[in-house]
Design a protein around this motif. Structure first.
Motif, PDB file in Angstrom:
ATOM      1  N   ARG A 123      -4.748  -2.360   3.214  1.00 32.38           N
ATOM      2  CA  ARG A 123      -5.721  -2.422   4.310  1.00 32.38           C
ATOM      3  C   ARG A 123      -5.054  -2.244   5.674  1.00 32.38           C
ATOM      4  N   ASN A 124      -3.897  -1.621   5.700  1.00 28.76           N
ATOM      5  CA  ASN A 124      -3.200  -1.407   6.971  1.00 28.76           C
ATOM      6  C   ASN A 124      -3.388   0.042   7.431  1.00 28.76           C
ATOM      7  N   THR A 125      -2.716   0.402   8.491  1.00 34.19           N
ATOM      8  CA  THR A 125      -2.900   1.740   9.065  1.00 34.19           C
ATOM      9  C   THR A 125      -2.052   2.805   8.377  1.00 34.19           C
ATOM     10  N   GLY A 126      -1.191   2.390   7.473  1.00 34.13           N
ATOM     11  CA  GLY A 126      -0.362   3.359   6.750  1.00 34.13           C
ATOM     12  C   GLY A 126       0.809   3.887   7.551  1.00 34.13           C
ATOM     13  N   ASP A 147       8.535   8.695  13.232  1.00 34.82           N
ATOM     14  CA  ASP A 147       7.573   7.699  12.808  1.00 34.82           C
ATOM     15  C   ASP A 147       6.620   8.441  11.882  1.00 34.82           C
ATOM     16  N   GLY A 148       6.124   7.794  10.861  1.00 30.07           N
ATOM     17  CA  GLY A 148       5.348   8.538   9.871  1.00 30.07           C
ATOM     18  C   GLY A 148       4.067   7.855   9.463  1.00 30.07           C
ATOM     19  N   SER A 149       3.336   8.542   8.600  1.00 26.08           N
ATOM     20  CA  SER A 149       2.091   8.014   8.036  1.00 26.08           C
ATOM     21  C   SER A 149       2.097   8.240   6.535  1.00 26.08           C
ATOM     22  N   THR A 150       1.533   7.271   5.822  1.00 25.88           N
ATOM     23  CA  THR A 150       1.421   7.384   4.372  1.00 25.88           C
ATOM     24  C   THR A 150       0.203   6.587   3.919  1.00 25.88           C
ATOM     25  N   ASP A 151       0.068   6.414   2.624  1.00 21.58           N
ATOM     26  CA  ASP A 151      -0.991   5.580   2.052  1.00 21.58           C
ATOM     27  C   ASP A 151      -0.292   4.527   1.199  1.00 21.58           C
ATOM     28  N   TYR A 152      -0.174   3.313   1.738  1.00 18.08           N
ATOM     29  CA  TYR A 152       0.594   2.276   1.049  1.00 18.08           C
ATOM     30  C   TYR A 152      -0.075   1.790  -0.232  1.00 18.08           C
ATOM     31  N   SER A 153      -1.380   1.958  -0.325  1.00 13.89           N
ATOM     32  CA  SER A 153      -2.052   1.589  -1.566  1.00 13.89           C
ATOM     33  C   SER A 153      -1.584   2.496  -2.703  1.00 13.89           C
ATOM     34  N   LYS A 154      -1.505   3.787  -2.433  1.00 12.42           N
ATOM     35  CA  LYS A 154      -1.034   4.739  -3.449  1.00 12.42           C
ATOM     36  C   LYS A 154       0.438   4.507  -3.776  1.00 12.42           C
ATOM     37  N   LEU A 155       1.245   4.204  -2.751  1.00 12.93           N
ATOM     38  CA  LEU A 155       2.656   3.929  -2.992  1.00 12.93           C
ATOM     39  C   LEU A 155       2.836   2.683  -3.854  1.00 12.93           C
ATOM     40  N   THR A 156       2.080   1.629  -3.547  1.00 13.35           N
ATOM     41  CA  THR A 156       2.191   0.390  -4.317  1.00 13.35           C
ATOM     42  C   THR A 156       1.804   0.604  -5.766  1.00 13.35           C
ATOM     43  N   ASN A 157       0.758   1.369  -5.994  1.00 14.86           N
ATOM     44  CA  ASN A 157       0.329   1.651  -7.361  1.00 14.86           C
ATOM     45  C   ASN A 157       1.364   2.476  -8.128  1.00 14.86           C
ATOM     46  N   ALA A 158       2.050   3.369  -7.423  1.00 16.75           N
ATOM     47  CA  ALA A 158       3.114   4.149  -8.070  1.00 16.75           C
ATOM     48  C   ALA A 158       4.302   3.257  -8.407  1.00 16.75           C
TER      49      ALA A 158
END
Length: 436
Positions: free
Chosen positions: A48-51, A150-161
């Protein structure tokens, strides 16, 4: 369900899963479980963060050395892991703006910190408003710090991986499972799950995020600390604002000693834009709605009044700031006007859809002060990670490797192979980078 584990990790956020990731490569024969009360990992703060994948310019190299180090190394690790797993990662940078001389001096300090923390000249640049105007014509400010790395990602997808790699390596994941009681029986922990099942563990790692203080207290640890919870809310911008800026924009925080953030202009990894977050005081780490907050109001209020938090909540400045944040929750224009200060082109009336809210839990010590850094507490049978906030997601991988290495060195949970290949990284190389 009765089972004996060598190690139990409490918390299936990006921190708990990252710890399980390294342990899964280093301990092939030990029985390890990770417990998450939500239906899946990264259900709360981690998803639920900004990624944002933060460069280490915000962190004092003396007072926040660990966060600075993990942020610096975490950026490169997430970039590599995202590429390996074909997950979204974009090096898009951020701009931090100042409106006056006081703010400009803060930017000068950030520039100095960033370089001390490892950023190069081409990673970060301080510029005055006319120079910025050529790059970002819609931004209004007096000066700005452009952080290119500085970057952007999707931490939900990273955590699931990450958890998939862990479970593929033998880690047991228990979701929809809440730890309701913990007791020490002889040389083991008896952990009650959902008030009906019990498991046993030789060792516990507490990485429970918003509930980490509560878990620690159940185990007789960190009694001098308490926590307070803040809900960060977002507003989604319509597609017509997608090209308003090339990158996310932050403003210099007015009250750095408090966990109140001026809302940012955020460009997510998928290109969507949002305004947020604010920091609305709530009474639960899951206080997304009125029902949950009403349920937890009395217990949390009593907890705060009987701890150092009492001094904070009766502090006049804190009260004024808290009221201001509550008003920003009740008034869309109040929150969005904070961003219009540096992006005046935004029309409040065109912002109509709310984004996903997340909750940040901040720790207060016995003196009533907000603790600025991560807190690590341990005894012979447990390790507790408290107050693990921003840039927690950015630094989760190297920080987790650091924790696992610490346990190895202490002989508390000895790994079978201290130099295993952990996905794309050799464990010893991560530790070398953290120590350099």
């Amino acid at each position: 369900m009765t089972h004996n584990f060598d190690l139990v990790i409490i918390g299936g956020g990006i921190l708990g899963t990252s710890i399980s990731y390294f342990l899964s490569f280093l301990n092939k024969t030990k029985e390890i479980a990770i417990i998450e009360q939500a239906p899946n990992v990264a259900f709360h703060t981690s998803g639920r963060n900004t990624g944002k994948v933060h460069a280490p310019y915000l962190y004092n190299p003396e007072k926040k050395k660990m966060f600075a180090k993990t942020s610096f190394n975490g950026y490169e690790m997430w970039e590599e892991y995202s590429k390996l797993k074909n997950l979204p990662f974009k090096k898009d940078g951020i701009i931090e703006v100042a409106f006056d001389e006081k703010g400009h001096k803060v930017l000068e300090k950030y520039l100095k910190w960033g370089k001390q923390n490892g950023l190069q000249d081409n990673d970060i640049k301080l510029m005055e408003k006319n120079e910025l105007k050529k790059i970002e014509p819609e931004i209004k400010c007096e000066s700005a710090l452009y952080v290119y790395k500085d970057g952007s990602t999707d931490y939900s997808k990273l955590t699931n991986a990450v958890i998939k790699d862990s479970t593929d390596n033998g880690i047991k994941l228990l979701t929809n499972t809440k730890v309701t009681q913990i007791k020490k029986i002889k040389n083991k922990w008896k952990i009650m799950l959902d008030n009906e099942h019990e498991i046993f563990a030789n060792y516990i790692i507490n990485a429970a995020g918003g509930e980490s203080i509560d878990i620690a207290h159940k185990m007789g640890i960190a009694k001098k600390f308490t926590d307070v919870h803040f809900r960060g809310e977002y507003w989604k911008a319509p597609k017509e604002y997608s090209d308003l800026t090339k990158t996310s924009v932050y403003s210099v925080p007015e009250y750095p000693d408090y966990p109140f953030l001026d809302p940012h202009w955020i460009i997510r990894v998928d290109g969507s834009c949002e305004i947020g977050p604010n920091a609305v005081p709530v009474f639960s780490p899951y206080g997304y709605n009125k029902v949950e907050n009403i349920k937890e109001f009395i217990p949390k209020l009593l907890d705060m009044l009987n701890s150092g938090a009492r001094k904070a909540i009766f502090d006049k400045q804190f009260q004024e700031l808290a009221i201001n944040e509550i008003q920003s929750s009740m008034s869309k224009s109040k929150m969005i006007n904070r961003v219009r200060r540096f992006l005046p082109k935004i029309d409040v009336e065109k912002i109509t859809e709310k984004g996903t809210a997340g909750i940040r839990s901040s720790v207060i010590n016995e003196k009533g002060q907000f603790v600025p850094d991560v807190i690590l507490e341990e005894d012979t049978m447990s390790f507790h990670i408290l107050n693990y906030n921003s840039p927690g997601a950015t630094g989760a991988l190297p920080f987790s490797a650091h924790v696992v290495n610490h346990l190895n060195k202490q002989g508390l949970f000895q790994s079978e192979s201290s130099d295993a290949q952990c996905g794309p990284w050799r464990f010893s190389k991560i530790i070398e980078k953290m120590a350099s």
